[in-house]
Write a protein that holds these residues in place. Structure first.
Motif, mmCIF file in Angstrom:
data_model
loop_
_atom_site.group_PDB
_atom_site.id
_atom_site.type_symbol
_atom_site.label_atom_id
_atom_site.label_comp_id
_atom_site.label_asym_id
_atom_site.label_seq_id
_atom_site.Cartn_x
_atom_site.Cartn_y
_atom_site.Cartn_z
ATOM 1 N N GLY A 1 4.220 0.637 -1.905
ATOM 2 C CA GLY A 1 5.498 0.230 -2.617
ATOM 3 C C GLY A 1 6.681 1.264 -2.572
ATOM 4 N N ALA A 2 6.633 2.200 -1.660
ATOM 5 C CA ALA A 2 7.552 3.297 -1.465
ATOM 6 C C ALA A 2 8.503 2.750 -0.278
ATOM 7 N N GLY A 3 9.548 3.208 -0.281
ATOM 8 C CA GLY A 3 11.023 2.912 0.504
ATOM 9 C C GLY A 3 10.683 2.664 1.930
ATOM 10 N N GLN A 4 9.959 3.143 2.586
ATOM 11 C CA GLN A 4 9.502 3.048 3.934
ATOM 12 C C GLN A 4 8.728 1.980 4.171
ATOM 13 N N GLY A 5 8.084 1.391 3.115
ATOM 14 C CA GLY A 5 7.226 0.261 3.579
ATOM 15 C C GLY A 5 5.687 0.451 3.890
ATOM 16 N N ARG A 6 5.018 -0.812 4.419
ATOM 17 C CA ARG A 6 3.695 -0.462 4.863
ATOM 18 C C ARG A 6 3.596 -0.057 6.083
ATOM 19 N N LYS A 7 4.727 -0.205 7.152
ATOM 20 C CA LYS A 7 4.661 0.349 8.373
ATOM 21 C C LYS A 7 4.342 1.754 8.380
ATOM 22 N N THR A 8 4.893 2.477 7.553
ATOM 23 C CA THR A 8 4.511 3.769 7.363
ATOM 24 C C THR A 8 3.000 4.070 7.410
ATOM 25 N N LEU A 9 2.323 3.318 6.445
ATOM 26 C CA LEU A 9 0.971 3.635 6.305
ATOM 27 C C LEU A 9 0.188 3.091 7.551
ATOM 28 N N VAL A 10 0.693 2.108 8.238
ATOM 29 C CA VAL A 10 0.094 1.573 9.554
ATOM 30 C C VAL A 10 0.165 2.783 10.765
ATOM 31 N N ALA A 11 1.362 3.407 10.742
ATOM 32 C CA ALA A 11 1.401 4.604 11.458
ATOM 33 C C ALA A 11 0.504 5.551 11.044
ATOM 34 N N GLU A 12 0.369 5.880 9.811
ATOM 35 C CA GLU A 12 -0.457 7.150 9.401
ATOM 36 C C GLU A 12 -1.911 6.790 9.866
ATOM 37 N N VAL A 13 -2.397 5.441 9.770
ATOM 38 C CA VAL A 13 -3.855 5.132 10.213
ATOM 39 C C VAL A 13 -4.026 5.291 11.837
ATOM 40 N N ILE A 14 -3.220 4.715 12.423
ATOM 41 C CA ILE A 14 -3.206 4.480 13.797
ATOM 42 C C ILE A 14 -3.090 5.959 14.580
ATOM 43 N N GLN B 1 10.119 7.931 -14.825
ATOM 44 C CA GLN B 1 10.371 6.522 -14.715
ATOM 45 C C GLN B 1 10.346 6.023 -13.103
ATOM 46 N N GLU B 2 10.676 6.909 -12.041
ATOM 47 C CA GLU B 2 10.654 6.608 -10.747
ATOM 48 C C GLU B 2 9.248 6.708 -10.278
ATOM 49 N N VAL B 3 8.415 7.413 -10.717
ATOM 50 C CA VAL B 3 7.014 7.406 -10.258
ATOM 51 C C VAL B 3 6.175 6.110 -10.900
ATOM 52 N N GLN B 4 6.665 5.930 -11.994
ATOM 53 C CA GLN B 4 5.902 4.924 -12.623
ATOM 54 C C GLN B 4 6.406 3.639 -12.084
ATOM 55 N N GLU B 5 7.748 3.178 -11.766
ATOM 56 C CA GLU B 5 7.879 2.192 -10.808
ATOM 57 C C GLU B 5 7.417 2.170 -9.542
ATOM 58 N N LEU B 6 7.219 3.175 -8.805
ATOM 59 C CA LEU B 6 6.339 3.422 -7.571
ATOM 60 C C LEU B 6 4.746 2.820 -7.731
ATOM 61 N N LEU B 7 4.403 3.227 -8.892
ATOM 62 C CA LEU B 7 2.872 2.959 -9.158
ATOM 63 C C LEU B 7 2.763 1.533 -9.408
ATOM 64 N N LYS B 8 3.567 0.872 -9.902
ATOM 65 C CA LYS B 8 3.692 -0.492 -10.546
ATOM 66 C C LYS B 8 3.892 -1.441 -9.221
ATOM 67 N N ALA B 9 4.616 -0.875 -8.234
ATOM 68 C CA ALA B 9 4.860 -1.714 -6.845
ATOM 69 C C ALA B 9 3.838 -1.604 -5.993
ATOM 70 N N SER B 10 2.937 -0.900 -6.211
ATOM 71 C CA SER B 10 1.821 -0.346 -5.125
ATOM 72 C C SER B 10 0.547 -0.872 -5.442
ATOM 73 N N GLY B 11 0.403 -1.985 -6.313
ATOM 74 C CA GLY B 11 -1.006 -2.459 -6.773
ATOM 75 C C GLY B 11 -1.647 -2.737 -5.374
ATOM 76 N N GLY B 12 -3.047 -2.700 -5.268
ATOM 77 C CA GLY B 12 -3.626 -2.953 -4.264
ATOM 78 C C GLY B 12 -4.134 -1.945 -3.509
ATOM 79 N N LEU B 13 -4.105 -2.034 -1.856
ATOM 80 C CA LEU B 13 -4.794 -1.009 -0.956
ATOM 81 C C LEU B 13 -3.601 0.112 -0.500
ATOM 82 N N ASN B 14 -3.672 1.233 -0.766
ATOM 83 C CA ASN B 14 -2.890 2.365 -0.255
ATOM 84 C C ASN B 14 -3.666 3.048 0.745
ATOM 85 N N LEU B 15 -2.707 4.154 1.012
ATOM 86 C CA LEU B 15 -3.201 5.284 1.858
ATOM 87 C C LEU B 15 -3.520 6.524 1.387
ATOM 88 N N ALA B 16 -4.928 7.135 1.674
ATOM 89 C CA ALA B 16 -5.129 8.452 0.896
ATOM 90 C C ALA B 16 -5.442 9.322 2.179
#
Length: 286
Positions: A38-51, A82-97
């Motif tokens: 749910g971060a501003g950069q979107g899921r492509k950032t996570l794709v790049a992190e994995v690859i 509030q900013e963190v709360q909104e980020l967490l609410k927008a990021s339900g499902g799979l994220n990157l750790a």
């Protein structure tokens, strides 16, 4: 495949990153740095992190272990920011750790020497993935137990933001003049000789397969997640064989004024501790 864990507690944000990553605890009792869909950069950032992260590990570079982490948005209900709360609410499902490295220090060239061979491997790797975010301004490296570790590969493979121009973009040279390791005389030729043969189609296919389908689904111009994976494989495979010939190492674009690390000057800014923050707040009220 990447290990999958479930977030059990959000500990604190890391405000150094533009995507507002945070430290979380998971059901495997591990502590991770979490990056959110749910971060501003979107899921492509996570794709790049994995690859890039998994490719770096296969090339023998030190990259913290990665995992897919499931997040229930209910965790955000008790978050006071509030900013963190909104980020967490927008990021339900799979994220990157990414495995949290306790006690690690941010890389500083005044405090840590890198030999030309290791510097060459890192510069060559960054050229391969077109990493624009490992400069002296923002090294994105840690020193942990005396070793150099590479982090934050979200700003790589710029071509995946415009797949129509991917072939032309992947063919461009890599300017390493501002690279954080440029001052250590990186032996790029030796790195290319050792690492380029390891970047095979099978290795890249295996790395791309670790990206969750839901981060690739719906990509414009592709019918399936596997088609997107294939595009990553082709771009990196075409770049691996000759990118060392297109790496430039000139004087930095801006004069550098190295600063000693915060742990030497006493100017370091530790991450906020939730319990201490709450205690301080109560004390202020009194």
């Amino acid at each position: 495949m990447l290990k999958e864990v479930t977030a059990t507690r959000y500990v604190t944000p890391l405000r150094e990153g533009g995507s507002l990553p945070g430290i979380v605890e998971a059901d495997d009792l591990g502590t991770y740095v979490m990056k959110f869909t749910g971060a501003g950069q979107g899921r492509k950032t996570l794709v790049a992190e994995v690859i890039c992260g998994r490719l770096g590990q296969r090339l023998g570079l030190r990259v913290p272990e990665l995992a897919v982490i499931a997040l229930d948005p209910v965790i955000g209900l008790s978050e006071p920011d509030q900013e963190v709360q909104e980020l967490l609410k927008a990021s339900g499902g799979l994220n990157l750790a990414m495995d949290f490295l306790p006690g690690s220090l941010g890389f500083d060239p005044l405090a840590y020497e890198v030999d030309p061979a290791e510097a060459g491997r890192v510069v060559w790797f960054d050229a391969l993935i077109n990493n624009v975010d490992r400069s002296w301004r923002n090294p994105n490296m840690l020193v942990w137990h005396g070793d150099l570790w590479l982090i934050d590969h979200g700003a790589t493979m710029i071509w995946h933001h415009n797949w129509k121009g991917a072939q032309a973009s992947a063919a461009k040279p890599y300017d390493a003049s501002d690279h954080a390791l440029a001052r250590f005389r990186p032996d790029v030729a030796a790195a290319a000789a050792a690492l380029a043969p390891l970047v095979t189609e099978d290795v890249l296919t295996a790395v791309a397969a670790e990206v969750p389908d839901e981060w690739l689904a719906g990509e414009p111009g592709f019918e399936t997640p596997d088609a997107v994976r294939r595009a990553y494989v082709e771009a990196l495979l075409a770049r691996a064989g000759s990118i060392h010939e297109r790496i430039t190492l000139n004087a930095p674009s801006t004069p550098r004024t190295p600063q000693p690390p915060g742990w030497l000057t006493g100017n370091g800014k530790p991450w906020p501790h939730p319990a201490r923050t709450q205690t301080t707040a109560k004390g202020d009220e009194q």
